[in-house]
Every structure is written in C-alpha cells, then in structure tokens.
Write a protein that holds these residues in place. Sequence first.
Motif, mmCIF file in Angstrom:
data_model
loop_
_atom_site.group_PDB
_atom_site.id
_atom_site.type_symbol
_atom_site.label_atom_id
_atom_site.label_comp_id
_atom_site.label_asym_id
_atom_site.label_seq_id
_atom_site.Cartn_x
_atom_site.Cartn_y
_atom_site.Cartn_z
ATOM 1 N N GLY A 4 23.854 57.443 65.216
ATOM 2 C CA GLY A 4 24.326 58.502 64.394
ATOM 3 C C GLY A 4 24.265 56.977 63.635
ATOM 4 O O GLY A 4 24.980 58.331 62.237
ATOM 5 N N PHE A 5 24.610 55.982 63.632
ATOM 6 C CA PHE A 5 24.399 55.196 62.572
ATOM 7 C C PHE A 5 23.651 55.190 61.245
ATOM 8 O O PHE A 5 22.213 55.022 61.412
ATOM 9 N N ILE A 6 24.279 55.306 60.075
ATOM 10 C CA ILE A 6 22.575 55.849 59.069
ATOM 11 C C ILE A 6 23.230 54.543 57.515
ATOM 12 O O ILE A 6 23.956 54.396 57.770
ATOM 13 N N SER A 7 22.292 53.672 57.150
ATOM 14 C CA SER A 7 21.709 53.027 56.494
ATOM 15 C C SER A 7 22.562 52.645 55.201
ATOM 16 O O SER A 7 22.004 54.169 54.916
ATOM 17 N N ASP A 8 22.484 52.133 54.082
ATOM 18 C CA ASP A 8 22.604 52.747 53.342
ATOM 19 C C ASP A 8 21.187 52.873 52.494
ATOM 20 O O ASP A 8 20.338 52.326 52.125
ATOM 21 N N THR A 9 21.571 54.358 51.793
ATOM 22 C CA THR A 9 19.693 54.893 50.645
ATOM 23 C C THR A 9 21.077 54.499 49.003
ATOM 24 O O THR A 9 19.977 55.009 48.313
ATOM 25 N N THR A 10 21.352 54.193 48.817
ATOM 26 C CA THR A 10 22.092 53.920 47.828
ATOM 27 C C THR A 10 20.881 53.421 46.491
ATOM 28 O O THR A 10 20.854 54.256 45.258
ATOM 29 N N GLN B 270 16.807 54.761 42.705
ATOM 30 C CA GLN B 270 15.314 54.584 41.876
ATOM 31 C C GLN B 270 14.444 56.415 41.392
ATOM 32 O O GLN B 270 14.076 56.313 40.565
ATOM 33 N N ILE B 271 15.072 57.356 42.834
ATOM 34 C CA ILE B 271 14.449 58.322 41.826
ATOM 35 C C ILE B 271 15.488 59.411 41.305
ATOM 36 O O ILE B 271 15.919 60.753 41.167
ATOM 37 N N ASN B 272 16.351 59.000 40.651
ATOM 38 C CA ASN B 272 17.773 59.580 40.183
ATOM 39 C C ASN B 272 18.626 60.962 41.314
ATOM 40 O O ASN B 272 18.588 61.808 39.893
ATOM 41 N N ILE B 273 18.197 60.637 42.353
ATOM 42 C CA ILE B 273 19.615 61.429 42.617
ATOM 43 C C ILE B 273 20.816 60.782 42.749
ATOM 44 O O ILE B 273 21.131 59.935 43.543
ATOM 45 N N ASP B 274 21.844 62.305 43.254
ATOM 46 C CA ASP B 274 23.111 61.306 43.626
ATOM 47 C C ASP B 274 22.850 60.804 45.134
ATOM 48 O O ASP B 274 22.188 61.243 46.033
ATOM 49 N N PRO B 275 24.079 60.246 45.456
ATOM 50 C CA PRO B 275 23.764 59.208 46.800
ATOM 51 C C PRO B 275 23.804 60.293 47.662
ATOM 52 O O PRO B 275 24.546 61.291 47.600
ATOM 53 N N MET B 276 23.282 59.223 49.222
ATOM 54 C CA MET B 276 23.706 60.921 50.291
ATOM 55 C C MET B 276 24.792 61.473 50.654
ATOM 56 O O MET B 276 25.215 60.771 50.682
ATOM 57 N N PRO B 277 24.735 62.769 50.216
ATOM 58 C CA PRO B 277 26.173 63.664 50.405
ATOM 59 C C PRO B 277 26.746 63.592 52.550
ATOM 60 O O PRO B 277 25.680 63.004 53.040
ATOM 61 N N SER B 278 27.782 63.703 52.316
ATOM 62 C CA SER B 278 28.523 63.346 53.600
ATOM 63 C C SER B 278 28.208 65.222 54.101
ATOM 64 O O SER B 278 27.594 64.438 55.376
ATOM 65 N N SER B 279 27.667 65.916 54.282
ATOM 66 C CA SER B 279 27.146 66.831 54.699
ATOM 67 C C SER B 279 25.556 66.778 55.026
ATOM 68 O O SER B 279 25.322 67.433 56.076
ATOM 69 N N ILE B 280 24.738 65.814 54.389
ATOM 70 C CA ILE B 280 23.686 65.582 55.288
ATOM 71 C C ILE B 280 23.453 64.415 56.266
ATOM 72 O O ILE B 280 22.855 64.913 57.396
ATOM 73 N N LYS B 281 24.373 63.850 55.582
ATOM 74 C CA LYS B 281 25.004 62.387 57.087
ATOM 75 C C LYS B 281 25.434 62.903 58.409
ATOM 76 O O LYS B 281 25.312 62.786 59.535
ATOM 77 N N GLN B 282 26.345 64.038 58.069
ATOM 78 C CA GLN B 282 26.250 64.777 59.373
ATOM 79 C C GLN B 282 25.351 65.606 60.187
ATOM 80 O O GLN B 282 24.774 65.808 61.063
ATOM 81 N N SER B 283 24.176 66.546 59.625
ATOM 82 C CA SER B 283 23.081 67.092 60.040
ATOM 83 C C SER B 283 22.114 65.914 60.508
ATOM 84 O O SER B 283 21.754 66.241 61.379
ATOM 85 N N LYS C 201 13.549 66.901 48.229
ATOM 86 C CA LYS C 201 13.303 68.048 47.427
ATOM 87 C C LYS C 201 13.774 68.830 46.804
ATOM 88 O O LYS C 201 13.820 69.278 45.509
ATOM 89 N N ASP C 202 15.292 69.434 47.510
ATOM 90 C CA ASP C 202 16.232 69.840 47.440
ATOM 91 C C ASP C 202 16.855 69.300 45.826
ATOM 92 O O ASP C 202 17.176 69.760 44.660
ATOM 93 N N ARG C 203 17.255 68.303 46.064
ATOM 94 C CA ARG C 203 17.959 66.893 44.708
ATOM 95 C C ARG C 203 16.144 66.753 43.574
ATOM 96 O O ARG C 203 17.093 66.797 42.159
ATOM 97 N N VAL C 204 15.193 66.354 43.580
ATOM 98 C CA VAL C 204 14.400 65.453 42.589
ATOM 99 C C VAL C 204 14.530 66.885 41.779
ATOM 100 O O VAL C 204 13.840 67.555 41.809
ATOM 101 N N GLY C 205 14.210 66.151 40.410
ATOM 102 C CA GLY C 205 13.794 66.896 39.193
ATOM 103 C C GLY C 205 12.277 67.842 39.559
ATOM 104 O O GLY C 205 11.663 66.972 40.204
ATOM 105 N N ILE C 206 11.933 68.723 38.462
ATOM 106 C CA ILE C 206 10.410 69.009 38.608
ATOM 107 C C ILE C 206 9.283 68.047 38.009
ATOM 108 O O ILE C 206 7.975 68.022 38.732
ATOM 109 N N GLU C 207 9.688 67.190 37.623
ATOM 110 C CA GLU C 207 8.859 66.493 37.424
ATOM 111 C C GLU C 207 8.664 65.591 38.231
ATOM 112 O O GLU C 207 7.415 64.626 37.726
#
Length: 156
Positions: free
Chosen positions: A111-117, A122-135, A20-26
């Motif tokens: 806590g292993f996380i699969s690839d979400t690239t 497809q939704i035009n956001i940057d790859p998952m950052p390490s801070s989110i992976k840590q959370s 939600k914090d990353r996708v655009g207002i559209e």
Amino acid sequence: LERYKRRHDHVLSILAQWIKDRVGIESVLFADLSNPNFNSPADIFNSRRPDIVVQQNNRLVTLELTICHETNAATSRDYKISKYMDLQNKLLPGFANFKLTNHTIEITSLGFISDTTTFTKQINIDPMPSSIKQSLFKSTVSDLYSIYCSRNSLDS
C-alpha cells in the motif's frame, strides 16, 4: 493472472473516480476500464493504452498505474516510462497535434503510494487527499490477502 488484473482494475477505478470528481467540465477523462462511466483510451490511441488520460483542450496527460512489490517500485516505474516513451506516435489522427505528457503512479503490495504531485499540478487538481490514499491502501492490502488465499485455486 485474472486475480492481479482485478486488483489493478479495482485500484484504477478508485483513482479514476477521484480524478473524474476533481477535474473541471472542460476536461475529459479516459480510463482503461470496462465501465460505461469512463471513456476509453482506445478512443485516443491506436495501440498501447495508458490507464488514465485527462484531455484538457489540446493537451493529453496520462497516468499509468503499476501495482508492484516494494523492491520493484523504481524498476516498475522505469519500465513504464520506457514502454510509453513513444506514445505520441500512437495517437489517432484526431489527436496527433495534442501535447502529450506521461506520468506514473506506483502502489506497492503493502500500500505504499508514489508521489503524484506533478500529475495533479498538471491537471490542476489538489494533491491526493488522505481519504483516497486510505482507500487505495485498503483496496491493495485486501486484494493482496485475497490473492494469497486463492493462490492454489484453479478458478481465480
């Protein structure tokens, strides 16, 4: 089962807030959570609701979360792909002509996380950052410990 649902929803809320914090207002985000900050996928589908849906113009991009044991990650992914294969047929009339693509994310008990690239592109956001992976890691492992500690409790 409530303990597992709480773990799932806790992880889902981290993912949903990050998206939600990353996708655009559209874009419009739908998340299968009891949270007034998110629209419900029940507004789009008449049955079978994926965990997250991002609406961008006439496109719907889904993300289905599975928290599983390390040895079941591939099997869990395949199950979810099969489960949501006919999701296009479950769209409510107002969304029937939208293009739908489905994605999965598997997070293992440790806590292993699969690839979400593919999803993030497809939704035009940057790859998952390490801070989110840590959370996600901290949440999953902490909730696993909580589930273990309360395994013999009847009220959880």
